[in-house]
Design an enzyme around this catalytic site. Structure first.
Site, PDB file in Angstrom:
ATOM      1  N   HIS A 202      34.765  50.614  43.208  1.00  0.00           N
ATOM      2  CA  HIS A 202      35.714  49.626  43.753  1.00  0.00           C
ATOM      3  C   HIS A 202      35.233  48.188  43.650  1.00  0.00           C
ATOM      4  CE1 HIS A 202      33.092  49.692  47.289  1.00  0.00           C
ATOM      5  NE2 HIS A 202      33.659  48.566  47.657  1.00  0.00           N
TER       6      HIS A 202
HETATM    7  C1  UD1 Z   1      36.052  45.136  50.956  1.00  0.00           C
HETATM    8  C2  UD1 Z   1      34.733  44.376  51.100  1.00  0.00           C
HETATM    9  C3  UD1 Z   1      33.632  45.200  50.455  1.00  0.00           C
HETATM   10  C4  UD1 Z   1      33.600  46.627  50.967  1.00  0.00           C
HETATM   11  C5  UD1 Z   1      34.984  47.249  50.813  1.00  0.00           C
HETATM   12  C6  UD1 Z   1      35.021  48.646  51.387  1.00  0.00           C
HETATM   13  C7  UD1 Z   1      34.959  41.920  51.041  1.00  0.00           C
HETATM   14  C8  UD1 Z   1      34.740  40.690  50.235  1.00  0.00           C
HETATM   15  N1  UD1 Z   1      34.782  43.096  50.401  1.00  0.00           N
HETATM   16  O1  UD1 Z   1      36.353  45.220  49.578  1.00  0.00           O
HETATM   17  O2  UD1 Z   1      32.388  44.580  50.748  1.00  0.00           O
HETATM   18  O3  UD1 Z   1      32.655  47.359  50.228  1.00  0.00           O
HETATM   19  O4  UD1 Z   1      35.925  46.427  51.513  1.00  0.00           O
HETATM   20  O5  UD1 Z   1      36.174  49.338  51.021  1.00  0.00           O
HETATM   21  O6  UD1 Z   1      35.267  41.823  52.203  1.00  0.00           O
HETATM   22  N2  UD1 Z   1      44.095  47.285  49.707  1.00  0.00           N
HETATM   23  C9  UD1 Z   1      45.077  48.187  50.032  1.00  0.00           C
HETATM   24  N3  UD1 Z   1      45.073  48.729  51.287  1.00  0.00           N
HETATM   25  C10 UD1 Z   1      44.138  48.416  52.228  1.00  0.00           C
HETATM   26  C11 UD1 Z   1      43.144  47.485  51.887  1.00  0.00           C
HETATM   27  C12 UD1 Z   1      43.130  46.932  50.632  1.00  0.00           C
HETATM   28  O7  UD1 Z   1      45.925  48.513  49.234  1.00  0.00           O
HETATM   29  O8  UD1 Z   1      44.210  48.960  53.351  1.00  0.00           O
HETATM   30  C13 UD1 Z   1      44.050  46.724  48.352  1.00  0.00           C
HETATM   31  C14 UD1 Z   1      44.750  45.399  48.215  1.00  0.00           C
HETATM   32  O9  UD1 Z   1      45.347  45.344  46.951  1.00  0.00           O
HETATM   33  C15 UD1 Z   1      43.588  44.414  48.232  1.00  0.00           C
HETATM   34  C16 UD1 Z   1      42.483  45.192  47.558  1.00  0.00           C
HETATM   35  O10 UD1 Z   1      42.697  46.546  47.959  1.00  0.00           O
HETATM   36  O11 UD1 Z   1      43.881  43.213  47.600  1.00  0.00           O
HETATM   37  C17 UD1 Z   1      41.099  44.765  47.956  1.00  0.00           C
HETATM   38  O12 UD1 Z   1      40.942  44.768  49.370  1.00  0.00           O
HETATM   39  P1  UD1 Z   1      39.906  43.734  50.047  1.00  0.00           P
HETATM   40  O13 UD1 Z   1      39.849  43.966  51.508  1.00  0.00           O
HETATM   41  O14 UD1 Z   1      40.163  42.347  49.586  1.00  0.00           O
HETATM   42  O15 UD1 Z   1      38.512  44.096  49.398  1.00  0.00           O
HETATM   43  P2  UD1 Z   1      37.839  45.508  49.081  1.00  0.00           P
HETATM   44  O16 UD1 Z   1      37.772  45.663  47.615  1.00  0.00           O
HETATM   45  O17 UD1 Z   1      38.451  46.607  49.878  1.00  0.00           O
END
Ligand code: UD1
Length: 355
Positions: A202
């Site tokens: 991820h």
């Molecule tokens: C975040 C953390 C990372 C951690 C990871 C665990 C930061 C910078 N990164 O990364 O350190 O390892 O969480 O999973 O804070 N999305 C969904 N549903 C959700 C959440 C996210 O669909 O419930 C999708 C969205 O398109 C979003 C993308 O995932 O834009 C990324 O989510 P985001 O919270 O920005 O970062 P992670 O990659 O999850």
């Protein structure tokens, strides 16, 4: 005494579980969820399965670019902190929720404690590296999981604010392992125990670079046994954008798992392939060999003890690393004895300003 925990992303809910149990009956514990993760499988299942009380406040910030997401959290947290006026703001790990809460706390002169302090990848391309370094330097109390983390903090001039407490993920892993395996020891998806791998990918450096993503997925698809790929929403979206098919070869594509199911799946597997921080360590604690698709790791002990192999630029060596992994048995316990959360609460009580 009142402690206000701020969490928002999946690994933080796991860390909150043992802290929440250890706080019960000892301090007034307020939990604020930023809403960074919001899908049922990314958030609610952790609260339910790990017996964590529902958050007192949910800011429902959701996804966004770094600035917009972090800024929305900062703006949302400030009035909550003003309302509750805790003796400690406790932040976890290295996500955008961590840095937002750290900034909001110090601007209001609220004492700030950082759990899982002192980890370093020394990779300045990772948003998490900036989140954790800045949070450590802002915080009044640094709760470190390992000796290596303590050394990093000392190297940065932070020794007098640092305390070695151990790793709270070890607490929760041991607790869940025993109950999850007793309840249902079967391998998932009809797979045979010891004859499949578990994979998660991820990190933006892996998902957002289309040629690299293709090489990683091709590597997983070519492994010699089925690969249970637990697909984070970021991976699914990035693969669709890049035209990379995830459902091919050895890959068995599935949604992210609830924590007890993850522990069960990893325990029964032959190996793990991941770019997650937590999962590398969980694999080690369950004594399952891990291949990490990153050039470096914060959990260096797993590599030094032979249970984790890093595959960074040379991602085409994935199959070789995964299929040949034969680590030597060890009884080393660099992540503590499973009682870190109790120590965290002891230290917060001892060091509360004015106590
Ligand atoms: C975040 C953390 C990372 C951690 C990871 C665990 C930061 C910078 N990164 O990364 O350190 O390892 O969480 O999973 O804070 N999305 C969904 N549903 C959700 C959440 C996210 O669909 O419930 C999708 C969205 O398109 C979003 C993308 O995932 O834009 C990324 O989510 P985001 O919270 O920005 O970062 P992670 O990659 O999850």
């Amino acid at each position: 005494m009142r402690v206000l925990s701020v969490v928002g992303a999946r690994p933080q809910f796991v860390k909150l579980a043992p802290i929440s149990s250890a706080m019960a009956g000892r301090v007034d514990h307020v939990v604020v969820h930023t809403g960074q993760h919001y899908d049922e499988l990314m958030s609610d299942v952790f609260f339910r399965d790990l017996g964590i009380p529902a958050p007192d406040v949910n800011l429902a910030v959701g996804s966004g670019k770094h600035g917009a997401q972090t800024g929305a959290m900062l703006a949302g947290l400030e009035p909550v902190f003003e309302e509750y006026r805790p003796d400690w703001v406790l932040v976890y790990g290295d996500t955008n929720s961590t840095i937002a809460a750290a900034l909001a706390a110090v601007k209001l002169h609220l004492p700030l404690a950082h759990l899982e302090s002192g980890l370093r990848s020394f990779n300045r391309r990772m948003p998490e590296e900036h989140n954790r370094v800045l949070t450590d330097h802002a915080a009044d109390l640094l709760l470190a999981p390992t000796e290596v983390a303590m050394k990093h903090l000392a190297d940065e001039g932070l020794a007098d604010r640092s305390v070695l407490v151990g790793d709270v993920m070890t607490d929760v892993l041991f607790r869940v392992r025993d109950s999850a395996l007793a309840e249902n020891p079967a391998a998932p998806h009809g797979l045979t125990a010891g004859e499949y791998y578990v994979a998660t990918i991820h990190r933006p450096d892996n998902t957002d670079d289309a040629p690299r993503l293709e090489r990683i997925v091709a590597g997983l698809a070519a492994l010699d046994r089925p690969v249970l790929l637990l697909a984070h929403p970021r991976l699914v979206a990035a693969a669709a954008n890049a035209g990379v098919s995830l459902d091919r070869g050895s890959i068995v594509l599935t949604s992210p798992l609830a924590y007890p199911d993850l522990v069960r799946a990893v325990s029964g597997s032959r190996g793990v392939v991941t770019d997650s921080g937590g999962l590398q360590k969980e694999a080690f604690l369950l004594r399952v060999p891990c291949t990490t698709v990153r050039p470096e790791t914060e959990w260096v002990e797993t590599v030094e003890l032979g249970w984790n192999v890093l595959v960074g630029a040379d991602v085409d060596r994935l199959a070789e690393a995964v299929e040949r992994a034969r680590p030597l048995d060890t009884d080393a316990a660099p992540y503590g004895d499973g009682s870190a959360a109790e120590r965290v609460v002891d230290v917060l009580i001892e060091r509360a300003i004015g106590s």
